[in-house]
Enzyme design. Structure first.
Site, PDB file in Angstrom:
ATOM      1  N   ASP A 126     -29.466 -18.768  13.938  1.00 52.61           N
ATOM      2  CA  ASP A 126     -29.960 -19.346  12.674  1.00 52.61           C
ATOM      3  C   ASP A 126     -30.415 -20.799  12.883  1.00 52.61           C
ATOM      4  O   ASP A 126     -30.059 -21.688  12.110  1.00 52.61           O
ATOM      5  CB  ASP A 126     -28.876 -19.268  11.594  1.00 52.61           C
ATOM      6  CG  ASP A 126     -29.462 -19.413  10.172  1.00 52.61           C
ATOM      7  OD1 ASP A 126     -30.696 -19.243  10.010  1.00 52.61           O
ATOM      8  OD2 ASP A 126     -28.703 -19.700   9.243  1.00 52.61           O
ATOM      9  N   ILE A 127     -31.216 -21.015  13.928  1.00 54.40           N
ATOM     10  CA  ILE A 127     -31.740 -22.360  14.183  1.00 54.40           C
ATOM     11  C   ILE A 127     -32.891 -22.646  13.228  1.00 54.40           C
ATOM     12  O   ILE A 127     -33.836 -21.871  13.124  1.00 54.40           O
ATOM     13  CB  ILE A 127     -32.203 -22.497  15.647  1.00 54.40           C
ATOM     14  CG1 ILE A 127     -31.008 -22.351  16.595  1.00 54.40           C
ATOM     15  CG2 ILE A 127     -32.907 -23.842  15.878  1.00 54.40           C
ATOM     16  CD1 ILE A 127     -31.387 -22.249  18.050  1.00 54.40           C
TER      17      ILE A 127
END
Length: 219
Positions: free
Chosen positions: A94-95
Site C-alpha cells: 500500500d505504497i
C-alpha cells in the site's frame, strides 16, 4: 476493540498482532519505528515513532506538486526503504503519498503496515517467490496483477512507487481523473497504457516512472 462480539474482537486482535509482529522486526532509517504496545481492557494501543512533518500527500495538498529535485530526493529514500523491506521478504502492498511521512530533517519514513505481508522466498531474486492473491492497497496505486488477483510479489510495490512519484510530480496519482472503479478496470486491462510524466520533467524522471509502470510478461 468491540468487546460485545468476541469473534470479531479476536479477528481484529489477530490482524493487529500480525502487523505488530512484522513491525518489531523492521529497523531502518526510512521505515517508521515501532516502540511498543499496551493492552488495557479492550483498548490496544500501538506506539510508533512520531513523524511530525506530515505525509507527502498532505504536503502536496497544502503547497502543490513537488519540484523534481525534491521528489528525486524523496524517491531515493522511498526506494531505500522498499529495498530494505524486500531484502527481508516483506511486501508493503500500500505504497502511496499518504503512507510516506516526512521528518523535519527531510528524512522520509514509510508507514502503515496493515496490508504488508512477509513472503517465504526460496531465493532473494524473487524467481521462486510465494505469490499473494488477495486485493490490498488503494486503487490508483495498485499494480495490474493486484487488481486481477493473478498473484504478485515485490514488483507490485515497484508499480506503486511509480504511481507515488507521479503523484509527487503532478499532485495526483495516474488516472486520478477517472472514477476509482473505472481506474481499476483500466489498470487491470492488459492493453491499458499508463500516462507519462508531462514534458516539463526530465527524461530521466519520465523514464523512471515509465519503467515502474510497465507490465511484464510474468505479471
Amino acid at each position: 476493540m468491540d468487546a460485545s462480539d468476541q469473534l470479531t474482537t479476536e479477528k481484529e486482535y489477530q490482524k493487529l498482532h500480525e502487523e505488530v509482529d512484522l513491525l518489531k522486526t523492521l529497523k531502518h532509517v526510512n521505515i517508521v519505528t515501532y516502540l511498543g504496545t499496551c493492552l488495557e481492557d479492550n483498548i490496544l494501543s500501538i506506539f510508533m515513532e512520531f513523524v511530525p512533518g506530515g505525509s507527502i500527500s498532505s504536503i502536496i495538498h497544502r503547497f502543490g506538486p513537488l519540484t523534481e529535485i525534491v521528489f528525486c530526493k524523496y524517491t531515493k529514500q522511498i526506494l531505500e526503504g522498499v529495498a530494505y523491506l524486500h531484502s527481508n521478504g516483506v511486501v508493503h502492498r500500500d505504497i502511496k503519498g499518504n503512507n510516506v511521512m516526512l521528518m523535519p530533517s527531510g528524512v522520509v519514513k514509510l508507514i502503515d503496515f496493515g496490508c504488508a505481508r512477509r513472503l517465504a522466498w526460496a531465493s532473494l531474486s524473487g524467481t521462486h517467490s510465494e505469490m499473494l492473491k488477495s486485493v490490498h492497497g488503494t486503487p490508483y496505486w495498485m499494480a495490474p496483477e493486484v487488481i486481477n488477483e493473478s498473484g504478485y510479489g515485490r514488483k507490485s510495490d515497484i508499480w506503486s512507487v511509480g504511481c507515488t512519484v507521479f503523484e509527487m510530480a503532478t499532485g495526483k496519482p495516474p488516472l486520478a481523473s477517472m472514477d476509482r472503479i473505472a481506474a481499476m478496470f483500466y489498470i487491470g486491462a492488459h492493453r491499458g497504457l499508463m500516462p507519462s510524466l508531462p514534458d516539463r520533467f526530465s527524461g530521466a524522471a519520465a523514464d523512471f516512472v515509465h519503467a515502474c509502470l510497465t507490465r511484464y510478461v510474468d505479471f
